[in-house]
Design a protein around this motif. Structure first.
Motif, PDB file in Angstrom:
ATOM      1  N   VAL A  83       0.854  -0.937  -0.078  1.00 45.10           N
ATOM      2  CA  VAL A  83       0.106  -0.036   0.120  1.00 45.10           C
ATOM      3  C   VAL A  83       0.912   1.134   0.093  1.00 45.10           C
ATOM      4  O   VAL A  83       2.020   1.252   0.662  1.00 45.10           O
ATOM      5  N   PRO A  84       0.558   2.127  -0.706  1.00 40.84           N
ATOM      6  CA  PRO A  84       1.395   3.404  -0.812  1.00 40.84           C
ATOM      7  C   PRO A  84       1.140   4.729   0.338  1.00 40.84           C
ATOM      8  O   PRO A  84       0.333   4.394   0.745  1.00 40.84           O
ATOM      9  N   PHE A  85       2.286   5.392   0.455  1.00 38.59           N
ATOM     10  CA  PHE A  85       2.383   6.233   1.679  1.00 38.59           C
ATOM     11  C   PHE A  85       2.781   7.556   0.731  1.00 38.59           C
ATOM     12  O   PHE A  85       3.670   7.472  -0.029  1.00 38.59           O
ATOM     13  N   ASP A  86       1.946   8.686   1.282  1.00 39.93           N
ATOM     14  CA  ASP A  86       2.741   9.921   0.797  1.00 39.93           C
ATOM     15  C   ASP A  86       4.183  10.183   1.576  1.00 39.93           C
ATOM     16  O   ASP A  86       3.888  10.267   3.020  1.00 39.93           O
ATOM     17  N   VAL A  87       5.275  10.143   1.226  1.00 40.93           N
ATOM     18  CA  VAL A  87       6.643  10.279   2.013  1.00 40.93           C
ATOM     19  C   VAL A  87       7.379  11.521   1.570  1.00 40.93           C
ATOM     20  O   VAL A  87       8.526  11.510   1.737  1.00 40.93           O
ATOM     21  N   VAL A  88       6.622  12.485   1.322  1.00 42.37           N
ATOM     22  CA  VAL A  88       7.314  13.913   1.123  1.00 42.37           C
ATOM     23  C   VAL A  88       8.246  14.065   2.281  1.00 42.37           C
ATOM     24  O   VAL A  88       9.357  14.613   2.478  1.00 42.37           O
ATOM     25  N   GLN A  89       7.456  13.855   3.486  1.00 40.71           N
ATOM     26  CA  GLN A  89       8.225  14.015   4.821  1.00 40.71           C
ATOM     27  C   GLN A  89       8.621  12.271   5.225  1.00 40.71           C
ATOM     28  O   GLN A  89       7.527  11.767   5.487  1.00 40.71           O
ATOM     29  N   LYS A  90       9.698  12.284   5.575  1.00 42.91           N
ATOM     30  CA  LYS A  90       9.974  10.781   5.563  1.00 42.91           C
ATOM     31  C   LYS A  90      10.383  10.371   7.009  1.00 42.91           C
ATOM     32  O   LYS A  90      10.401   8.870   7.327  1.00 42.91           O
ATOM     33  N   HIS A  91      10.516  11.198   7.763  1.00 37.50           N
ATOM     34  CA  HIS A  91      10.577  10.881   9.347  1.00 37.50           C
ATOM     35  C   HIS A  91       9.774  11.295  10.407  1.00 37.50           C
ATOM     36  O   HIS A  91      10.098  12.376  10.928  1.00 37.50           O
ATOM     37  N   PRO A  92       8.742  10.667  10.538  1.00 35.43           N
ATOM     38  CA  PRO A  92       7.542  11.063  11.169  1.00 35.43           C
ATOM     39  C   PRO A  92       8.099  11.081  12.679  1.00 35.43           C
ATOM     40  O   PRO A  92       7.672  12.007  13.732  1.00 35.43           O
ATOM     41  N   ASN A  93       9.115  10.375  13.316  1.00 36.31           N
ATOM     42  CA  ASN A  93       9.651  10.385  14.646  1.00 36.31           C
ATOM     43  C   ASN A  93       8.749  10.784  15.710  1.00 36.31           C
ATOM     44  O   ASN A  93       8.811  11.661  16.557  1.00 36.31           O
ATOM     45  N   ASN A  94       7.685   9.561  15.865  1.00 40.37           N
ATOM     46  CA  ASN A  94       6.853   9.783  16.803  1.00 40.37           C
ATOM     47  C   ASN A  94       6.212  11.167  17.237  1.00 40.37           C
ATOM     48  O   ASN A  94       6.313  11.716  18.197  1.00 40.37           O
ATOM     49  N   TRP A  95       5.491  11.684  16.146  1.00 47.63           N
ATOM     50  CA  TRP A  95       4.729  12.844  16.198  1.00 47.63           C
ATOM     51  C   TRP A  95       5.722  14.069  16.439  1.00 47.63           C
ATOM     52  O   TRP A  95       5.322  15.066  16.659  1.00 47.63           O
ATOM     53  N   SER A  96       6.788  13.927  16.138  1.00 48.16           N
ATOM     54  CA  SER A  96       7.783  15.158  16.093  1.00 48.16           C
ATOM     55  C   SER A  96       8.754  15.112  15.129  1.00 48.16           C
ATOM     56  O   SER A  96      10.145  14.794  15.321  1.00 48.16           O
ATOM     57  N   SER A  97       8.358  15.424  13.745  1.00 44.92           N
ATOM     58  CA  SER A  97       9.154  15.125  12.721  1.00 44.92           C
ATOM     59  C   SER A  97      10.079  16.580  12.422  1.00 44.92           C
ATOM     60  O   SER A  97       9.462  17.657  12.588  1.00 44.92           O
ATOM     61  N   GLY A  98      11.330  16.097  12.375  1.00 48.06           N
ATOM     62  CA  GLY A  98      12.119  17.431  11.691  1.00 48.06           C
ATOM     63  C   GLY A  98      12.023  17.717  10.275  1.00 48.06           C
ATOM     64  O   GLY A  98      13.013  18.696   9.700  1.00 48.06           O
ATOM     65  N   ASP A  99      11.502  16.911   9.427  1.00 46.26           N
ATOM     66  CA  ASP A  99      11.483  17.278   8.080  1.00 46.26           C
ATOM     67  C   ASP A  99      10.762  18.672   7.735  1.00 46.26           C
ATOM     68  O   ASP A  99       9.493  18.889   7.983  1.00 46.26           O
ATOM     69  N   HIS A 100      11.255  19.349   6.760  1.00 50.30           N
ATOM     70  CA  HIS A 100      10.469  20.650   6.726  1.00 50.30           C
ATOM     71  C   HIS A 100       9.502  20.456   5.542  1.00 50.30           C
ATOM     72  O   HIS A 100       9.443  19.306   5.127  1.00 50.30           O
ATOM     73  N   ILE A 101       8.807  21.517   5.530  1.00 50.35           N
ATOM     74  CA  ILE A 101       7.582  21.479   4.421  1.00 50.35           C
ATOM     75  C   ILE A 101       7.936  22.796   3.243  1.00 50.35           C
ATOM     76  O   ILE A 101       8.200  23.887   3.948  1.00 50.35           O
ATOM     77  N   TYR A 102       8.124  22.421   2.244  1.00 50.84           N
ATOM     78  CA  TYR A 102       8.427  23.715   1.231  1.00 50.84           C
ATOM     79  C   TYR A 102       7.065  24.388   1.122  1.00 50.84           C
ATOM     80  O   TYR A 102       5.977  23.765   0.709  1.00 50.84           O
ATOM     81  N   LEU A 103       7.131  25.647   1.341  1.00 45.25           N
ATOM     82  CA  LEU A 103       5.789  26.611   1.166  1.00 45.25           C
ATOM     83  C   LEU A 103       6.004  27.133  -0.415  1.00 45.25           C
ATOM     84  O   LEU A 103       5.003  27.321  -0.918  1.00 45.25           O
ATOM     85  N   LEU A 104       7.179  27.635  -0.784  1.00 43.28           N
ATOM     86  CA  LEU A 104       7.389  28.027  -2.123  1.00 43.28           C
ATOM     87  C   LEU A 104       8.761  27.455  -2.741  1.00 43.28           C
ATOM     88  O   LEU A 104       9.686  27.330  -1.973  1.00 43.28           O
ATOM     89  N   ARG A 105       8.624  26.919  -3.704  1.00 45.63           N
ATOM     90  CA  ARG A 105       9.867  26.013  -4.277  1.00 45.63           C
ATOM     91  C   ARG A 105       9.989  26.535  -5.861  1.00 45.63           C
ATOM     92  O   ARG A 105       9.023  26.884  -6.727  1.00 45.63           O
ATOM     93  N   LEU A 106      11.236  26.631  -6.272  1.00 42.39           N
ATOM     94  CA  LEU A 106      11.613  27.192  -7.665  1.00 42.39           C
ATOM     95  C   LEU A 106      10.847  26.471  -8.554  1.00 42.39           C
ATOM     96  O   LEU A 106      10.481  26.904  -9.752  1.00 42.39           O
ATOM     97  N   ALA A 107      10.941  24.987  -8.685  1.00 37.14           N
ATOM     98  CA  ALA A 107      10.120  24.144  -9.804  1.00 37.14           C
ATOM     99  C   ALA A 107       8.757  24.620 -10.001  1.00 37.14           C
ATOM    100  O   ALA A 107       8.378  24.793 -11.053  1.00 37.14           O
ATOM    101  N   ASP A 108       8.144  25.008  -8.878  1.00 39.25           N
ATOM    102  CA  ASP A 108       6.712  25.677  -8.914  1.00 39.25           C
ATOM    103  C   ASP A 108       6.753  26.789  -9.751  1.00 39.25           C
ATOM    104  O   ASP A 108       5.952  27.102 -11.040  1.00 39.25           O
ATOM    105  N   ILE A 109       7.688  27.813  -9.419  1.00 37.25           N
ATOM    106  CA  ILE A 109       7.686  28.958 -10.310  1.00 37.25           C
ATOM    107  C   ILE A 109       8.346  28.787 -11.674  1.00 37.25           C
ATOM    108  O   ILE A 109       7.427  29.609 -12.810  1.00 37.25           O
ATOM    109  N   ILE A 110       8.980  27.851 -11.997  1.00 41.06           N
ATOM    110  CA  ILE A 110       9.584  27.553 -13.319  1.00 41.06           C
ATOM    111  C   ILE A 110       8.194  27.081 -14.295  1.00 41.06           C
ATOM    112  O   ILE A 110       7.823  27.405 -15.306  1.00 41.06           O
ATOM    113  N   LEU A 111       7.338  26.044 -13.538  1.00 37.33           N
ATOM    114  CA  LEU A 111       6.193  25.472 -14.147  1.00 37.33           C
ATOM    115  C   LEU A 111       5.213  26.735 -14.638  1.00 37.33           C
ATOM    116  O   LEU A 111       4.456  26.554 -15.548  1.00 37.33           O
ATOM    117  N   LEU A 112       5.169  27.616 -13.586  1.00 39.23           N
ATOM    118  CA  LEU A 112       4.174  28.589 -13.835  1.00 39.23           C
ATOM    119  C   LEU A 112       4.459  29.475 -14.741  1.00 39.23           C
ATOM    120  O   LEU A 112       3.719  30.082 -15.594  1.00 39.23           O
TER     121      LEU A 112
END
Lengths: 510, 1088
Positions: free
Chosen positions: A360-389
């Protein structure tokens, strides 16, 4: 004897009376809180208020996970999953009840309380007389808060349409705060004006600061990027402006560039990279960690498996999305975003009978859930998005050739051949598809479907099924009908908010 | 003073009576002076001439010209005869002799009073003597002398007490003096002395209802003198119903007092509404005063230590508590020692509780059928259990209580001390309450002038609660829990979870899977000193202190439960500490002269509360054997805050009583509180009341059937300031961190907005009442009408979230409560077989007059929105939702009443669909006794209220894959089927997945009930037997609580209020609420 008592007691009486009736006894000031009349007087005060405004990215449910749920799960990228949770299932199934939905109300409320923090900064900064607050910093602070406010209003307007514009958040007077909804274009105009303030006031990079500051705070690059997105998303869009702001980002002195290796973006070891324009800097294993990750991807047992007592996560990648990656021959991005694993539960879409060897698949954009305290960042704005725009803008402005070139910047990174599309229509579809594959589980898909006007056709033409299992044998596929219509591109105004503000009107269809 | 001489005169008309009364009033005010100048009056000279006029006209002239008043009885003396007189510097004697000559009338002058009587009858003559009186007081029942009877000369400070042989000696100045013999438990006797020097008195034991001393704010009053509305509940009520919390003893005992048990958990406490709810979002609990000191929490009080309750209901009674009095006041008096032989009492009881009802649920087979119908799939072969979670979660719970008390004293020092241990388990597994109490009350007379004393109590409280009133609470899950799983998984190391919601543990795990408990400790006490500055003036200074600490512990280990597993262990530690002090200084004045009795109180009070709270939460435990927060490697949050409030107040009261007939009282209090801004910090609270004891009037004297009749009326203003500290200030919390440059930076979080205009909530109340005692006080009847209007409601009202805030506290809105209440107490049978009964009934109508901003909704149900609406014109507690018209036989969906069918169901189709307020509430207590046996039957009920059974939205809704109540076996499954249960709603193709279970009339039920609340049988062992053992008393008893309930309500129990403790807008909602239980208790009480 009598007189002695009399004098003494009367004396005592008067003494206590005088002592306690003094005003000081009653003029108690809070011990553990600051009051609004002295909270915003010094330069450090106003910096703290600004930090508080930034903390909305980190601390709210909205940016921890509903930002993703309301886009990727809502759209064709993912199923609800989540153990049939009654709150999120209706969002997946496009039948959000008009009466009450905890998630919708919470998002609305959190976004406006985030706006209130920005308003407090903007309204109070001008009044600070502390010489420690330099004019330059004062301008920057207003720019940062204006950017943040625009970011939150953008979330509101793209999900609910025209919303009340609260510019001050400093009153509880019903006649002041029962603000009617503005037209969506008016809200976009307000966002644009805030972003123009940000653009004028903000630096490309903060003095002497490195990426750990410049990628987590508002900058000129971030303001340009958001302006590009806003001008593309608003109903009265202007692709000239989109192109202008995309180019401003791409050519920024901040030096944004695509990461060579796509997988690095999401491996947890390459945050604050050159491609990032704005991200949320969680620190794992602390109160500054992201708990939302755990809702998408479970913390694994020590042996690397998902242990038998775990439960189904939310935002389960859809067959549509998985097929899209496979049809595009795109294992790099698929593997960076999706992980197929053995799970101890039955999944009504992928493995209804819970057969052990079906993954079964998972969304693994953040890969380290670490018992409810992940250190994985979330991108709010990323260059690839702007290039595609930018490619989208070029295409919409009739420049198909350049559009294809821009699009291929993104494709070549993941070693895919250049696009075969040449006509404006084909390119439009190709860019939309590219955005789905490039930006999956980054909170973009719903907006793309709405912007391209394809939300209704895409959702209604999906070939999605669910299954039931009867004593170990899988049922015939049961087609999922999303019953999408144009009215459902907007969320309902939460009932609690309608009740608290009689001047609001509900969106049609709810 | 001349009462005896005047009695019986002038009984002609009410009108005349009143005129005379007013004269008398004047006379008696001057009486003291009159006595001193008796000779002087007699020497007053008159000069006038009157020809051929009736004698009475001459009297009028004398009264006009002098201070003399002339009394006579028209039936005895004919004063219409015409006479002539020419007075020239005549004395009163000369005039009288002249005009009364030959009329068969004689006269007597006493001071400035002239009394006329037929010639030959004897007249009392005032004599100034110093007489020694002595005598013996014996008991009518035992015929034995009673020691310690107080003997006082009425209207004076002169007094003594009987010795061990019941003998007394007293000197009096006046043959007309009246001696008053007073002893607790006996009828007070007043005796005119006359010529006697040896007086033997027999005191009768009697329920002296009218002379009962009632504790009122800052003092006491006799019941007969009370002009405001006060209910008294004695310790008898506590003895009849042994329980861990005193609120249960008030239930159904006093008119106008509604005790709401919001839950059946032993620790959940109760909430009390006196004469309706007079606030919308501010606190509505009455003020609780224990031995004169306001208490912050009432749950820990040991009921066995309580002597009596006074419930101050109207504004006049409560106005002395000013800003705290708007919800009424409950004065709790604890037991104190007496001048008597030391008594040691041991009480113990043991009891068992069970839930009253078993709700049928689907078995595993029926569950599988429903789940399949709802499109759910599972490998059913893996599950073999058939669990009814009610059997797993509910148990027969035990409760035990042990109490030891010692009380006694001598003439100068009295003491009462007690210790008790209570252990009460709830009917839900793991739910328990343990409490230990210690109490000491001490009073000491230092000398004639000075008295000191203290009241001290310490208690420790430990409890483990159970989650309720929420979708994922234990109670709702006994029905929703999947029947196909057992309690433990096959490894027995962890609890099972719902196969369709793997993140939700089974109900047993929800109740006992984690450590969660509260430990509270409270020390409270006061010291006082009383100084008799003058015989009429007393100063009292009291200092009270309370220290309250509470600790909450939570730990979910990393294995057993899903929450523990997903966080790899999770813990919380919360500490609360509360200190409160109050300093109270009062001057009490009391003066009786002749028939006048004046009391006055003036005082100054200051208090301060400091509360600190800290909380730390961690997760990710390296070792599961560490269960405290330090074991977690990730700190999820840590806070520590302190808040303070302070108040100062001035109080005053004056009462005036004339001849036990006319009663007046006025109160005034000024309060200042730090919770308000400087502009509106002070609140002023006046009140007035008056009473008229008609039965004391002469014209009433012949009506023997009614021995007491009192009319009373009161008006006053009281306030409410139950809001948080610093409420007027806008606050910003120092929380909201972000990460910049890799470092955590501190931020601000705006919490609330400033409102410097926040002010007192004001309640004006008018009360008219009547108290009647008939048949020698065998029947007592009290009726009251009241109207109270609250203005400037302190409303924590929802504001649009778009403002950045969700609620704001403002003074908006007006509310009224209007009602009548009746209490009837009677001794139906006296003699060997005794039957006493007590019935009360109260009618209250509540109406919101105005809410600035229009409408407030409250009572949130998960996924459904609010149950209740507050709006002008509606009562608080109005349910709001759709109107359901049953199940459509064609589609199986609920048909809702829809205004515009083209639009379909709109939120505008919601209406007021019910009212949680009862039309009336009542309580009926019957005490039967025969020789050593006694039986108490207590019936209680409410009538005419609705309950919104929101539990059924979840247990009958079929909109999520959870187990359901067995009523869904009647669900619609095929077109044409007529039923009242709609189809399953999860895969419903029509509309939303839960359209059939919207808040609607479908879930509104009749909440009326009549309940045999308690039945108690007691046996006192015979005295002859006990005397041999040197034991004063042994009482054995058995009590059954909630024995039988008559109701149409379909839920576990009609006594519910899921949001009762959190909001006044949404009472009467059942939402997975812990049910009340049926208890049987066996007890023993031994006094040595």
């Amino acid at each position: 004897m009598k007189n002695y008592f009399f004098q003494k007691t009367i004396g005592l009486f008067l003494l206590t009376t005088v002592c306690f009736s003094c005003r000081k006894f009653l003029d108690l000031k809070p011990v553990s809180a600051i009051t609004t009349d002295n909270a915003y007087t010094t330069a450090p005060n106003i910096e703290a208020a600004l930090n508080g405004a930034y903390s909305s990215f980190m601390g709210t449910n909205y940016y921890q996970w509903q930002y993703i749920e309301l886009s990727d799960m809502h759209s064709d990228n993912a199923y609800n999953g989540g153990s049939n949770d009654a709150t999120f299932l209706p969002i997946d199934m496009m039948n959000i009840p008009s009466d009450n939905n905890g998630c919708i109300y919470l998002s609305w409320q959190e976004l406006y309380s985030s706006i209130a923090k920005c308003n407090a900064v903007i309204d109070n900064t001008a009044n600070v007389t502390d010489p420690a607050l330099t004019d330059n910093r004062r301008t920057q602070i207003i720019g940062e808060a204006s950017f943040l406010r625009a970011f939150h209003y953008y979330q509101l307007v793209k999900q609910w349409g025209g919303v009340p514009i609260e510019k001050h958040s400093n009153s509880t007077d019903p006649s002041v705060i029962r603000i009617a909804r503005s037209a969506d274009t008016a809200v976009y105009n307000f966002i644009v004006s805030d972003l123009e303030v940000a653009l004028n006031n903000l630096p490309d990079a903060y003095d002497g600061a490195d990426a750990s500051t410049n990628k987590v705070r508002a900058t000129k690059g971030a303001a340009n990027a958001l302006l590009a997105k806003v001008w593309a998303q608003r109903p009265d869009r202007d692709y000239n402006k989109v192109l202008q702001y995309c180019n401003a980002v791409i050519n920024s002195p901040a030096g944004y560039s695509l990461m060579t290796n796509y997988a690095d973006l999401f491996d947890g070891n390459h945050y604050l990279n050159s491609e990032s324009i704005l991200e949320i800097p969680y620190i794992g294993g602390t109160a500054q960690g992201c708990w939302g990750t755990e809702l998408f991807y479970p913390t694994h047992a020590d042996d690397g498996t998902i242990s038998a007592d775990q439960w189904q996560r939310y935002c389960v990648p859809s067959r549509t999305l998985v097929n899209a990656y496979e049809n595009a021959g795109d294992p790099i991005r698929e593997n960076a975003k999706i992980s197929f694993e053995d799970v101890p539960w039955a999944d009504e879409n992928w493995n209804a009978c819970g057969v052990p060897d079906v993954k079964v698949p998972f969304d693994v954009v953040q890969k380290h859930p670490n018992n409810w305290s992940s250190g994985d960042h979330i991108y709010l704005l990323r260059l690839a998005d702007i290039i595609l725009l930018k490619a989208e803008a070029q295409n919409e402005l009739g420049d198909a050739g350049d559009a294809a070139t821009t699009l291929n910047l993104i494709r070549s990174r993941i070693h895919l051949p250049g696009t075969t599309a040449t006509s404006q229509t084909d390119l439009r579809a190709a860019i939309l598809k590219e955005r789905q594959l490039e930006l999956s589980f980054e909170g973009q898909r719903w907006d793309d479907l709405v912007r391209s006007g394809t939300a209704v056709t895409v959702m209604n033409n999906l070939n999605e099924n669910k299954y039931t299992c009867n004593n170990g044998s899988l049922s015939a596929p049961l087609p999922i009908n999303y019953n999408m219509n144009l009215q459902k591109t907007l969320l309902p105004i939460p009932l609690l908010e309608l009740q608290a503000n009689p001047n609001l009107t509900q969106n049609p269809g709810y | 003073m001349k009462l005896n001489a005047i009695k019986g005169f002038c009984q002609n008309s009410l009108f005349k009576k009143i005129i005379k009364t007013m004269k008398l009033l004047t006379i008696f005010i001057l009486a003291g002076i009159a006595q001193a100048n008796a000779k002087g009056y007699a020497q007053e000279k008159f000069t006038f001439t009157m020809n051929s006029v009736p004698v009475k006209q001459i009297f009028k002239e004398i009264e006009k010209k002098s201070d003399f008043t002339i009394f006579y009885r028209q039936d005895q003396v004919d004063l219409n005869k015409k006479v002539s007189i020419e007075a020239n510097n005549f004395s009163i004697d000369q005039i009288m002799n002249k005009i009364l000559r030959g009329q068969g009338v004689t006269y007597k002058i006493q001071g400035n009073i002239v009394i006329l009587k037929p010639a030959g009858s004897e007249l009392n003559v005032y004599d100034n003597l110093n007489t020694a009186i002595s005598g013996t007081v014996i008991s009518a029942t035992t015929k034995l002398p009673i020691p310690g009877v107080t003997v006082t000369e009425k209207f004076t400070q002169n007094g003594t007490a009987t010795d061990n042989n019941g003998r007394f000696n007293i000197s009096i100045k006046d043959k007309n003096a009246i001696l008053v013999f007073h002893y607790v438990g006996y009828k007070e006797v007043e005796m005119s002395i006359g010529d006697q020097t040896e007086i033997n008195i027999t005191l009768e034991e009697e329920n002296k209802v009218l002379d009962q001393v009632v504790v009122i704010g800052y003092g006491t009053q006799k019941k007969k003198d009370i002009t405001s509305s006060i209910s008294v509940v004695s310790s008898k009520a506590l003895e009849d119903r042994p329980n861990t919390e005193f609120g249960y003893s008030l239930e159904g005992k006093a008119a106008g007092v509604q005790v709401i048990r919001s839950s059946g958990q032993p620790q959940s406490g109760f909430s009390i509404r006196i004469r309706g709810t007079s606030s919308i979002t501010s606190g509505s609990e009455p003020l609780y005063i224990v031995d004169g000191v306001q208490t912050q929490s009432i749950n820990e009080i040991n009921p066995a230590d309580i002597e009596s309750f006074s419930i101050l209901k109207d504004a006049s009674a409560a106005a002395i508590y000013g800003s705290s009095g708007a919800n009424g006041v409950v004065l709790i008096t604890t037991k104190r020692g007496k001048n008597q032989k030391t008594a040691l009492t041991f009480d113990a009881y043991n009891g068992y509780s069970k839930v009253m009802k078993h709700e049928p649920v689907l078995n595993s087979q029926q569950y599988e059928t429903l789940m399949t119908e709802m499109g759910q799939s599972l490998d059913w072969t893996k599950y073999s259990a058939n669990t009814d979670w009610q059997n797993e979660l509910f148990r027969t719970a035990n409760q035990q209580n042990y109490q030891l008390s010692v009380s006694g004293g001598n003439a100068s020092t009295n003491f009462y001390m007690s210790g008790s241990i209570v252990k009460q388990d709830g009917v839900v597994i793991s739910n328990t309450l343990n409490r230990e109490n210690f109490k000491l009350n001490l009073d000491h007379k230092v000398n004639k002038f000075l008295k000191v004393g203290t009241s001290l109590s310490y208690n420790r409280w430990f409890d483990v609660d159970v989650s309720e009133n929420s979708r994922n609470g234990s109670i709702l899950n006994v029905i929703l829990g999947s029947p196909i799983i057992g309690v433990w998984d096959s490894t027995r190391k962890k609890y099972t979870s719902d196969p369709f919601r793997l993140d939700l543990d089974n109900p047993v795990a929800l109740a006992e899977g984690v450590i969660h408990n509260y430990t509270n400790q409270r020390l409270n006490g006061n010291v006082y000193v009383e100084a008799n500055i003058l015989p009429v003036l007393k100063f009292r200074s009291m200092f009270g202190y309370e220290q309250y600490n509470s600790v909450y512990n939570y730990y979910a280990d990393p294995y057993k439960t899903t929450s523990g597993r997903s966080f790899n262990g999770q813990a919380e530690l919360a500490n609360n500490s509360n200190q409160y002090w109050i300093s109270e200084n009062t001057l009490n004045f009391a003066k009786a002269f002749n028939k006048h009795f004046i009391t006055a109180v003036a005082g100054f009070i200051a208090s301060k509360t400091t509360s600190s709270a800290s909380d730390i939460r961690t997760h990710n435990f390296a070792n599961p054997t560490i269960t405290t927060v330090n074991g977690g490697s990730v700190i999820d949050g840590a806070t520590g805050t302190t808040v303070q409030t302070s108040t100062t107040s001035f109080i005053s009261r004056i009462t005036y009583e004339y001849a036990e007939k006319y009663l007046l009282e006025a109160n005034y209090r000024a309060d200042a509180s730090s919770v308000f801004g400087p502009q509106s910090r002070w609140g002023y609270f006046p009140s007035f009341s008056a009473g008229w004891r008609i039965s004391k009037e002469n014209f009433f004297r012949n009506i023997t059937a009614i021995n007491d009749l009192k009319l009373r009326g009161s008006w006053g203003i009281v306030g409410n300031s139950q809001i948080g500290p610093y409420a007027y200030l806008g606050t910003v919390a120092p929380s909201g961190s972000y990460v910049i440059g890799g470092n955590v930076v501190a931020g601000y979080l705006p919490v609330s907005l400033e409102n410097p205009f926040l002010k007192w909530e004001t309640t004006k109340q008018t009360d008219i009442g009547i108290d009647v005692a008939t048949l020698n006080s065998r029947i007592l009847f009290t009726a009251d009408y009241y109207y109270k209007k609250t203005t400037g409601l302190l409303l924590n009202s929802p504001v649009p979230a778009s403002s950045g805030y969700t609620t704001a506290l403002k003074n908006i809105g007006d509310l009224q409560n209007e009602g009548t209440e009746f209490q009837l107490t009677s001794k139906n049978l006296v003699g060997n077989f005794k039957w006493n009964s007590d019935f009360n009934i109260s009618f209250n109508r509540n109406k919101i007059l105005n809410i600035a901003g229009g409408i407030i909704y409250d009572g949130p149900i998960d996924e459904r929105g609010n149950t209740s609406i507050a709006k002008a014109g509606l009562p608080l507690g109005s349910f709001f939702g759709y109107v359901s018209k049953g199940v459509d036989p064609n589609t199986g969906n609920i048909i809702y009443q829809i205004a515009d069918t083209t639009q379909g169901l709109q939120t505008s189709d919601q209406k007021v669909i019910g009212n949680a307020n009862p039309k009336f509430i009542y309580g009926f207590t019957n005490d039967f006794s025969y020789k050593n046996w006694s039986l108490t039957l207590f019936i209680q009920g409410v009538q005419g209220n609705d309950i919104l059974n929101a539990t059924r939205i979840f247990t009958e809704g079929m909109w999520e894959p959870r187990n359901q109540s067995a009523v869904v076996l009647q669900r619609w499954t095929q077109p044409g089927q007529i039923t009242n249960i709609p189809r399953e709603d999860l895969t419903n193709p029509n509309g939303n997945p839960h359209d059939n279970s919207l808040i609607s009339t479908r879930y509104v039920e009749n909440g009326s009930y009549l309940r045999i609340k308690s039945l108690s049988l007691a046996y006192n062992l015979p005295a002859q037997f006990l005397n041999k053992l040197k034991i004063s008393r042994i009482r054995l008893y058995a009590t059954a609580e909630n024995l039988l309930t008559f109701t149409k309500y379909s839920g576990f129990d009609p006594e519910v209020s899921a949001f009762g403790s959190s909001t006044n807008i949404a009472p009467g909602v059942d939402f997975g609420t812990y049910p009340q239980t049926r208890d049987v208790i066996f007890g023993l009480s031994v006094t040595f």
